[in-house]
Structure formats: structure tokens, C-alpha cells
Design an enzyme around this catalytic site. Structure first.
Site, PDB file in Angstrom:
ATOM      1  N   CYS A  29       0.856  -1.188   0.000  1.00  0.00           N
ATOM      2  CA  CYS A  29       0.000   0.000   0.000  1.00  0.00           C
ATOM      3  C   CYS A  29       0.892   1.239   0.000  1.00  0.00           C
ATOM      4  O   CYS A  29       1.763   1.370   0.859  1.00  0.00           O
ATOM      5  CB  CYS A  29      -0.914  -0.010   1.222  1.00  0.00           C
ATOM      6  N   CYS A  32       0.435   3.260   3.493  1.00  0.00           N
ATOM      7  CA  CYS A  32       0.755   2.726   4.822  1.00  0.00           C
ATOM      8  C   CYS A  32       2.110   3.274   5.304  1.00  0.00           C
ATOM      9  O   CYS A  32       2.982   3.589   4.495  1.00  0.00           O
ATOM     10  CB  CYS A  32       0.789   1.197   4.785  1.00  0.00           C
ATOM     11  N   HIS A  92      -4.585   0.839   7.984  1.00  0.00           N
ATOM     12  CA  HIS A  92      -5.098   0.632   6.624  1.00  0.00           C
ATOM     13  C   HIS A  92      -6.581   0.248   6.596  1.00  0.00           C
ATOM     14  O   HIS A  92      -7.285   0.518   5.631  1.00  0.00           O
ATOM     15  CB  HIS A  92      -4.267  -0.485   5.967  1.00  0.00           C
ATOM     16  N   ASN A 132     -12.584  10.783  -2.080  1.00  0.00           N
ATOM     17  CA  ASN A 132     -13.335   9.813  -2.862  1.00  0.00           C
ATOM     18  C   ASN A 132     -13.252   8.501  -2.110  1.00  0.00           C
ATOM     19  O   ASN A 132     -12.150   8.025  -1.840  1.00  0.00           O
ATOM     20  CB  ASN A 132     -12.722   9.626  -4.252  1.00  0.00           C
ATOM     21  N   SER A 140      -9.474   2.386  -5.540  1.00  0.00           N
ATOM     22  CA  SER A 140      -9.183   0.978  -5.292  1.00  0.00           C
ATOM     23  C   SER A 140      -8.452   0.784  -3.968  1.00  0.00           C
ATOM     24  O   SER A 140      -8.474  -0.291  -3.399  1.00  0.00           O
ATOM     25  CB  SER A 140      -8.353   0.410  -6.443  1.00  0.00           C
ATOM     26  N   HIS A 143      -7.188   2.475   2.047  1.00  0.00           N
ATOM     27  CA  HIS A 143      -6.493   3.203   3.130  1.00  0.00           C
ATOM     28  C   HIS A 143      -7.140   4.583   3.285  1.00  0.00           C
ATOM     29  O   HIS A 143      -7.244   5.324   2.321  1.00  0.00           O
ATOM     30  CB  HIS A 143      -4.997   3.340   2.806  1.00  0.00           C
ATOM     31  N   HIS A 145      -7.933   8.140   3.376  1.00  0.00           N
ATOM     32  CA  HIS A 145      -7.178   9.332   2.973  1.00  0.00           C
ATOM     33  C   HIS A 145      -8.052  10.267   2.162  1.00  0.00           C
ATOM     34  O   HIS A 145      -9.107   9.889   1.664  1.00  0.00           O
ATOM     35  CB  HIS A 145      -5.961   8.927   2.135  1.00  0.00           C
ATOM     36  N   GLN A 147      -7.680  14.039  -0.540  1.00  0.00           N
ATOM     37  CA  GLN A 147      -6.762  14.778  -1.393  1.00  0.00           C
ATOM     38  C   GLN A 147      -7.017  16.275  -1.274  1.00  0.00           C
ATOM     39  O   GLN A 147      -8.106  16.696  -0.909  1.00  0.00           O
ATOM     40  CB  GLN A 147      -6.947  14.363  -2.849  1.00  0.00           C
TER      41      GLN A 147
HETATM   42 ZN    ZN Z   1      -2.435   1.282   3.659  1.00  0.00          ZN
END
Ligand code: ZN
Ligand code: ZN
Length: 330
Positions: A29, A32, A92, A132, A140, A143, A145, A147
Site C-alpha cells: 500500500c 501505509c 489501513h 473519494n 481501489s 487506506h 485518505h 486529497q
Molecule cells: Zn495502507
């Protein structure tokens, strides 16, 4: 509104959710802690939030300065800026809904700092912070997060909201979003959660079935002027909404989330009122709202559901995340 059509026969695609939980750390990832990104940069061994410049920015310093002369009637201008990524947690497997209120308040503080840092830079007219979430909106990597696009132009929706808010202020002397909050409070049916200084509601004019707004009750143009106690209230309202989203179908609820803050181009935005909008694309657990003839062809949104019913569905959900109740009962 065309809520009478919502049970019409359907034979299109469905979205399957396998219910599998992802591990807390994934070796490949790129978000991570400690992992190497394609850019060759290694992530910090971070323990709460982590911010870095996007390795594949849609706007960045390397963008070409001049797009070249536009042919005939067309016009163009360079779009540049700074794109960043904010990881919410080193874990994650979590989603925004699973962070505790303190962690969400911390995240709001990070968003505020990023907004202030980017807004203060030359040529940044607007800072768009968005998440998103879910494969149905093209993400996809689960994790948690979001933007940030800090750009030399103002995104269209914000430009429209700012313009409308200013016109309303000139006509009435009032802040449009304040009156929206008041209208929602007077009606009451679509309020999902409310505390001293914040409110979460599914607006009268919702386009998507579960479209919701979270806002401070006081008219702040951005996060920057909110006090710490307001941030905490706001974190509670945010948490109250996203937990109910996840609980609705006992799955990580997909959405596009956007912070609508006033542009940073130095103009007068007294009429602007900061809020967060959630646009979830699903109408049912396995049913996407498709944008089709009316929306794409005609430019008007056809809502297949009643906002009052959808708000009631959300309101009736537990305020405890389903994974927490599953964990404690097993
Ligand atoms: Zn991750
Ligand atoms: Zn908005």
C-alpha cells in the site's frame, strides 16, 4: 423529485460488497507507514495523520506553463497549483467513520493548517479538500485518505455557490446558508444530527438519495476561523453522520466528500458559509444512481427518492459503528 419510481423494475448492474475486512497494514500500500511510494519517497513511520505532495498530481509545478494558443473561438489558460494527500490514520483498515471524535477533530485541525498554508501562497485562488471513498467512485485503495487540490482557479461549484451567496446577501442582507439551516431546523424532518454549534442534515434539495451536509451553525467562510470547541462539535456531527452511513447497510459507505470553503483569491466572500457535502452514489446497497438522460443529457437531476424518507433511514441508525458492536458481541 420522482420518488414514485423508485421500485420500478431493475435489471442493471449491481455492486457487490464482500464484507471482508482489510488488514491494518498492507506491504504494497503506498499510503501505509514506512512504505516506499512509486516516486521513490518513503512514508514516515507516522502514528496519526500524514500529509505528502501527490506523486501523480493533476496540478503541479511541472505542468506546462502555456497550453499554446487556443484555436478559433476557444480560450485556454494554464491550470497549476499544488496537490497533496492526507492519510487519516496509519491503520489501513479504518474509515473516517471509525476514527474517534478526538481523531476527527485532529484531522479537522490538519485540514485547517493545510488550507492556511496553501491559501497563503502566491497564485493559489482556491483550496479544494475532498475524499473519494469506495470502488464505485473509482478508489481501489481503501487506506483512509483524502486529497487536496490548491489551484490558480476556483472550482466551478464553489464559484457558483459564492456568486449565489453574494447575490442573496445583496438582495436580503443575509447569508444564504444561514437561512438554509434555519429552514431545515424549522422543518426538522431532515436533520440527522445537531449539537451546540454544528448540524448535519439531508437537504430539502438533495440530488442523491443520501446526500448530506455538515456545517457549523455560525457562518465561517472556512475552517480557519472556527474555535477549537467548534471544531470538536463539528467532529461530533461529522462522526454522527458517517457512522450512520456505514451502519445503513453494514458496509463502508461509498461517497464523494468535499469541503466547500470560500476561495482564497482575496475577494469579498462575506456571504459564504463553510460546509462539507457528501455525495453518495448508491441508492440501495447494490444499486448505483446513474447519471443519464435527464442529468447528463438535460442538465437536471432526477431524484428517485424522497429526502424525508432517506433522512429518516439515516436517523434511525445506531450512533455506534457496526464494527464496534460486532467486535464487542463476539
Ligand atoms: Zn495502507
Ligand atoms: Zn456546497
Amino acid at each position: 423529485m420522482a420518488a414514485h419510481r423508485q421500485n420500478r423494475p431493475w435489471s442493471g448492474d449491481t455492486i457487490e460488497h464482500d464484507g471482508a475486512t482489510s488488514p491494518e497494514y498492507v506491504e504494497d500500500c503506498y499510503l501505509c507507514p514506512r512504505n516506499l511510494r512509486v516516486s521513490g519517497h518513503r512514508n514516515d513511520n507516522y502514528t496519526s495523520t500524514f500529509v505528502f505532495d501527490n506523486d501523480h498530481p493533476c496540478v503541479g509545478p511541472l505542468a506546462s506553463d502555456e497550453p499554446g494558443p487556443a484555436p478559433s473561438i476557444y480560450r485556454s489558460r494554464p491550470a497549476n497549483g499544488i496537490a497533496r494527500v492526507v492519510c487519516y490514520s496509519p491503520n489501513h483498515s479504518l474509515t473516517l467513520a471509525e476514527l474517534n471524535v478526538g481523531e476527527i477533530a485532529h484531522l479537522l485541525g490538519v485540514w485547517r493548517n493545510e488550507f492556511m498554508d496553501l491559501a497563503s501562497r502566491d497564485g493559489i485562488d482556491h483550496v479544494l479538500i475532498f475524499e473519494n471513498k469506495g470502488e464505485v467512485v473509482g478508489v481501489s485503495n481503501p487506506h483512509p485518505h483524502c486529497q487536496i487540490y490548491a489551484t490558480n482557479f476556483v472550482f466551478k461549484t464553489i464559484e457558483n455557490e459564492a456568486g449565489t451567496s453574494m447575490r442573496y446577501m445583496n438582495e436580503t442582507g443575509r447569508i444564504l446558508f444561514q437561512d438554509i439551516i434555519q429552514a431545515e431546523q424549522l422543518d426538522g424532518r431532515r436533520i440527522i444530527y445537531e449539537n451546540g454549534t454544528s448540524i448535519a442534515f439531508l437537504p430539502y434539495f438533495a440530488r442523491y438519495a443520501y446526500e448530506c451536509y455538515v456545517a457549523p451553525k455560525a457562518a465561517h467562510q472556512s475552517l480557519t476561523t472556527m474555535s477549537n470547541s467548534e471544531l470538536l462539535d463539528f467532529a461530533e456531527a461529522l462522526k454522527a453522520l458517517v457512522v450512520r452511513y456505514d451502519n445503513l447497510w453494514r458496509m463502508p459507505f461509498p461517497y464523494v466528500m468535499a469541503l466547500h470553503q470560500a476561495p482564497t483569491d482575496g475577494r469579498d466572500y462575506r456571504g459564504f458559509h463553510f460546509h462539507i457535502e457528501f455525495h453518495p452514489p448508491l441508492r440501495k446497497p447494490n444499486l448505483l444512481k446513474y447519471l443519464a438522460g435527464p442529468e447528463i443529457g438535460g442538465g437536471n437531476f432526477l431524484s428517485d427518492t424522497s429526502p424525508e424518507e432517506k433522512a429518516e433511514e439515516l436517523k434511525s441508525q445506531s450512533s455506534i459503528h457496526y464494527k464496534m458492536t460486532t467486535n464487542t458481541s463476539s
